[in-house]
Design a protein around this motif. Structure first.
Motif, PDB file in Angstrom:
ATOM      1  N   PHE A  13      53.000  -7.123  36.418  1.00  0.00           N
ATOM      2  CA  PHE A  13      53.321  -6.497  37.459  1.00  0.00           C
ATOM      3  C   PHE A  13      54.833  -6.212  37.702  1.00  0.00           C
ATOM      4  O   PHE A  13      55.689  -7.454  37.333  1.00  0.00           O
ATOM      5  CB  PHE A  13      52.672  -7.158  38.410  1.00  0.00           C
ATOM      6  N   LEU A  14      55.207  -5.172  37.987  1.00  0.00           N
ATOM      7  CA  LEU A  14      56.514  -5.102  38.596  1.00  0.00           C
ATOM      8  C   LEU A  14      56.455  -4.982  40.148  1.00  0.00           C
ATOM      9  O   LEU A  14      55.933  -4.200  40.662  1.00  0.00           O
ATOM     10  CB  LEU A  14      57.247  -3.780  37.927  1.00  0.00           C
ATOM     11  N   LEU A  15      57.209  -5.591  40.602  1.00  0.00           N
ATOM     12  CA  LEU A  15      57.160  -5.850  42.144  1.00  0.00           C
ATOM     13  C   LEU A  15      58.564  -5.608  42.786  1.00  0.00           C
ATOM     14  O   LEU A  15      59.367  -6.259  42.216  1.00  0.00           O
ATOM     15  CB  LEU A  15      56.717  -7.363  42.779  1.00  0.00           C
ATOM     16  N   ALA A  16      58.551  -4.345  43.400  1.00  0.00           N
ATOM     17  CA  ALA A  16      59.790  -3.876  43.964  1.00  0.00           C
ATOM     18  C   ALA A  16      60.241  -4.818  44.937  1.00  0.00           C
ATOM     19  O   ALA A  16      59.711  -5.469  46.112  1.00  0.00           O
ATOM     20  CB  ALA A  16      59.893  -2.588  44.736  1.00  0.00           C
ATOM     21  N   MET A  17      61.507  -5.214  44.883  1.00  0.00           N
ATOM     22  CA  MET A  17      62.409  -6.224  45.485  1.00  0.00           C
ATOM     23  C   MET A  17      62.595  -5.246  46.838  1.00  0.00           C
ATOM     24  O   MET A  17      62.836  -4.012  46.912  1.00  0.00           O
ATOM     25  CB  MET A  17      63.697  -6.601  45.117  1.00  0.00           C
ATOM     26  N   PRO A  18      62.800  -5.919  48.039  1.00  0.00           N
ATOM     27  CA  PRO A  18      63.030  -5.346  49.349  1.00  0.00           C
ATOM     28  C   PRO A  18      63.976  -4.293  49.337  1.00  0.00           C
ATOM     29  O   PRO A  18      64.258  -3.383  50.175  1.00  0.00           O
ATOM     30  CB  PRO A  18      63.213  -6.566  50.389  1.00  0.00           C
ATOM     31  N   GLN A  19      65.166  -4.446  48.598  1.00  0.00           N
ATOM     32  CA  GLN A  19      66.541  -3.729  48.525  1.00  0.00           C
ATOM     33  C   GLN A  19      66.117  -2.775  47.722  1.00  0.00           C
ATOM     34  O   GLN A  19      67.172  -1.781  47.862  1.00  0.00           O
ATOM     35  CB  GLN A  19      67.555  -4.676  48.213  1.00  0.00           C
ATOM     36  N   MET A  20      65.146  -2.580  47.202  1.00  0.00           N
ATOM     37  CA  MET A  20      64.881  -1.299  46.410  1.00  0.00           C
ATOM     38  C   MET A  20      65.248  -0.030  47.178  1.00  0.00           C
ATOM     39  O   MET A  20      64.652   0.335  47.899  1.00  0.00           O
ATOM     40  CB  MET A  20      63.391  -1.173  45.668  1.00  0.00           C
ATOM     41  N   ALA A  21      66.057   0.678  46.508  1.00  0.00           N
ATOM     42  CA  ALA A  21      66.815   2.030  47.453  1.00  0.00           C
ATOM     43  C   ALA A  21      65.773   3.258  47.273  1.00  0.00           C
ATOM     44  O   ALA A  21      65.708   4.083  47.975  1.00  0.00           O
ATOM     45  CB  ALA A  21      68.090   2.307  47.205  1.00  0.00           C
ATOM     46  N   ASP A  22      65.292   3.281  45.873  1.00  0.00           N
ATOM     47  CA  ASP A  22      64.288   4.439  45.483  1.00  0.00           C
ATOM     48  C   ASP A  22      63.163   4.540  46.192  1.00  0.00           C
ATOM     49  O   ASP A  22      62.388   3.649  46.076  1.00  0.00           O
ATOM     50  CB  ASP A  22      64.230   4.230  43.862  1.00  0.00           C
ATOM     51  N   PRO A  23      62.894   5.662  46.996  1.00  0.00           N
ATOM     52  CA  PRO A  23      61.858   5.515  47.949  1.00  0.00           C
ATOM     53  C   PRO A  23      60.613   5.841  46.865  1.00  0.00           C
ATOM     54  O   PRO A  23      59.521   5.520  47.591  1.00  0.00           O
ATOM     55  CB  PRO A  23      62.081   6.925  48.636  1.00  0.00           C
TER      56      PRO A  23
END
Length: 189
Positions: A13-23
């Protein structure tokens, strides 16, 4: 960046970190179906199209479907190949295009599996997506090093048995991390 076999993320799994800017990826859980020296490919498993369902796919492809199959949600698999249908599924794996991700999970995109799903004869566990996520050589490694993603082993119970809107939080908690403790700002110690 050179990719070593030990760094391959297929089956993760890749879990996006909260700071991920790409919508396209904010708060997403992506199942990596492939990762090698040429790049990576995966399916986002926690976003659906609010106005599309299985009915639209079966109608477009002229596949007979039951009312149950017609109500299947369609996942937003990612921003690449958005008109291509992908089926992320558990056993059986006898479909024409089944590509094994792990011993218990595969990715298919052939008509035979869609026809079976339309008749409620497909795999017991599956999700249908339009599109996928893709990364070029070294891109995913750089994003992981930049703290854009957490990685963990795929958990099929999250993909198939957890409510869609809870998958990111459940996956983060599975790692032993309180989602509230994740900072919106990346940093290195």
């Amino acid at each position: 960046m050179e990719v070593h076999a030990s760094s391959m993320l297929k089956g993760q799994f890749l879990l996006a970190m909260p700071q991920m800017a790409d919508p396209n990826f904010a708060r997403t859980v992506t199942c990596l179906a492939e990762h090698n020296q040429e790049g990576a490919m995966g399916i986002v498993v926690n976003r659906i199209y609010p106005t599309l369902s299985g009915k639209d796919i079966f109608k477009e492809l002229k596949i007979d479907s039951t009312s149950h199959a017609s109500s299947i949600p369609l996942h937003v698999g990612g921003p690449v190949n958005i008109s291509t249908i992908f089926v992320l599924h558990g056993p059986p794996f006898h479909w024409q295009g089944s590509y094994l991700i792990s011993p218990t999970l595969a990715l298919s995109n052939t008509r035979d599996i869609l026809e079976a799903i339309g008749k409620d004869n497909g795999p017991e566990s599956f999700l249908i997506s339009l599109g996928c996520a893709g990364w070029g050589p070294g891109q995913i490694e750089a994003e992981v090093l930049r703290n854009d993603w957490l990685t963990d082993d795929i958990a099929e119970e999250i993909i198939f048995n957890t409510p869609i809107e809870s998958r990111w939080e459940v996956a983060v908690r599975k790692m032993g991390i309180d989602p509230a403790s994740l900072s919106d700002v990346a940093g290195h110690a």
